[in-house]
Design an enzyme around this catalytic site. Sequence first.
Site, PDB file in Angstrom:
ATOM      1  N   HIS A  57      -8.411   1.620  -2.247  1.00 19.33           N
ATOM      2  CA  HIS A  57      -7.612   2.419  -1.332  1.00 19.33           C
ATOM      3  C   HIS A  57      -6.199   2.451  -1.915  1.00 19.33           C
ATOM      4  O   HIS A  57      -5.881   1.713  -2.861  1.00 19.33           O
ATOM      5  CB  HIS A  57      -7.625   1.788   0.063  1.00 19.33           C
ATOM      6  CG  HIS A  57      -8.863   2.120   0.857  1.00 19.33           C
ATOM      7  ND1 HIS A  57      -8.988   1.887   2.210  1.00 19.33           N
ATOM      8  CD2 HIS A  57     -10.024   2.687   0.472  1.00 19.33           C
ATOM      9  CE1 HIS A  57     -10.182   2.290   2.622  1.00 19.33           C
ATOM     10  NE2 HIS A  57     -10.832   2.784   1.597  1.00 19.33           N
ATOM     11  N   GLU A  59      -3.446   1.312  -0.772  1.00 16.01           N
ATOM     12  CA  GLU A  59      -2.748   0.029  -0.621  1.00 16.01           C
ATOM     13  C   GLU A  59      -3.340  -1.044  -1.536  1.00 16.01           C
ATOM     14  O   GLU A  59      -2.605  -1.820  -2.151  1.00 16.01           O
ATOM     15  CB  GLU A  59      -2.842  -0.457   0.831  1.00 16.01           C
ATOM     16  CG  GLU A  59      -2.231   0.500   1.856  1.00 16.01           C
ATOM     17  CD  GLU A  59      -3.249   1.494   2.407  1.00 16.01           C
ATOM     18  OE1 GLU A  59      -4.149   1.939   1.662  1.00 16.01           O
ATOM     19  OE2 GLU A  59      -3.138   1.833   3.599  1.00 16.01           O
ATOM     20  N   CYS A  84      -6.071   1.200   7.040  1.00 18.97           N
ATOM     21  CA  CYS A  84      -7.335   0.868   7.718  1.00 18.97           C
ATOM     22  C   CYS A  84      -7.403  -0.649   7.926  1.00 18.97           C
ATOM     23  O   CYS A  84      -6.515  -1.388   7.506  1.00 18.97           O
ATOM     24  CB  CYS A  84      -8.518   1.368   6.882  1.00 18.97           C
ATOM     25  SG  CYS A  84      -8.854   0.361   5.412  1.00 18.97           S
TER      26      CYS A  84
END
Lengths: 151, 151
Positions: A57, A59, A84
């Site tokens: 992702h 991040e 998320c």
Amino acid sequence: MIATLNHQALLQVAIDEAMLGLSEGGVPVGGALFAADGSLLGRGHNRRVQEGDPSIHGETDAFRKAGRQRSYRDKIMVTTLAPCWFCSGLIRQFNIGTVIVGESVNFPGGIDWLRENGVTVIDMASKECIDMMSDYIINNPAVWNEDIGEE
Amino acid sequence: MIATLNHQALLQVAIDEAMLGLSEGGVPVGGALFAADGSLLGRGHNRRVQEGDPSIHGETDAFRKAGRQRSYRDKIMVTTLAPCWFCSGLIRQFNIGTVIVGESVNFPGGIDWLRENGVTVIDMASKECIDMMSDYIINNPAVWNEDIGEE
């Protein structure tokens, strides 16, 4: 020191990553990790589609690129979209002190949980980020649902 | 079907990964992702030390190695040690239905939170896992604290 940084300039790095991901045919979420003085430690973007890797992702990619750090309390995670649970868990486990999110309209993620656990969350409510993500979700619902674990 | 699987046999795959990591000079936490019928989808171990990559925990590595999956609800994540917030967030976000942990004595992680959110958590309370981890923590406190974000 974080308060005096130009949040929009930090967010732009994540937006540039998201747009790079989009140009590669991927999910347009970008992230970047900064030190307290605003220097860039790592930047990255979602590469589920590009590399068939569901663990990348925006991040997690930025965190990974930054390598080992002794402490994250004074670090700033910037992401185009609210993190998320996977990425919120990353932020909480490593005690990243500040998170700047481009938007939380298309996906609220774990930002309330992060705030409850002492993380400073700054929501930029960026129209550019909202439009980029909503366009992607409308045009690629299956990939998006896969990316957030929805069946 | 999960109830009829040999949990100890599944855990052994994660233990083997943890011991491989230990032999490489790394943090001895291993993970493995299985389908509901017990077939292996991915296995891996912590490689913070080996690759200077703080994002590779046993669970994230196993998840990554398994590649893209359409649904995780019937999958089983096996890990030698209770999952940290990062890995607990992974499990929750992707709705992994069952988690088998070797132990939660040295580190409780997010297993209560996972249970509250509908994940079936089976704690094996394995003496082998407890001893492996406690020996490592006693001998490598700095690396262990870094791995769980403690300063």
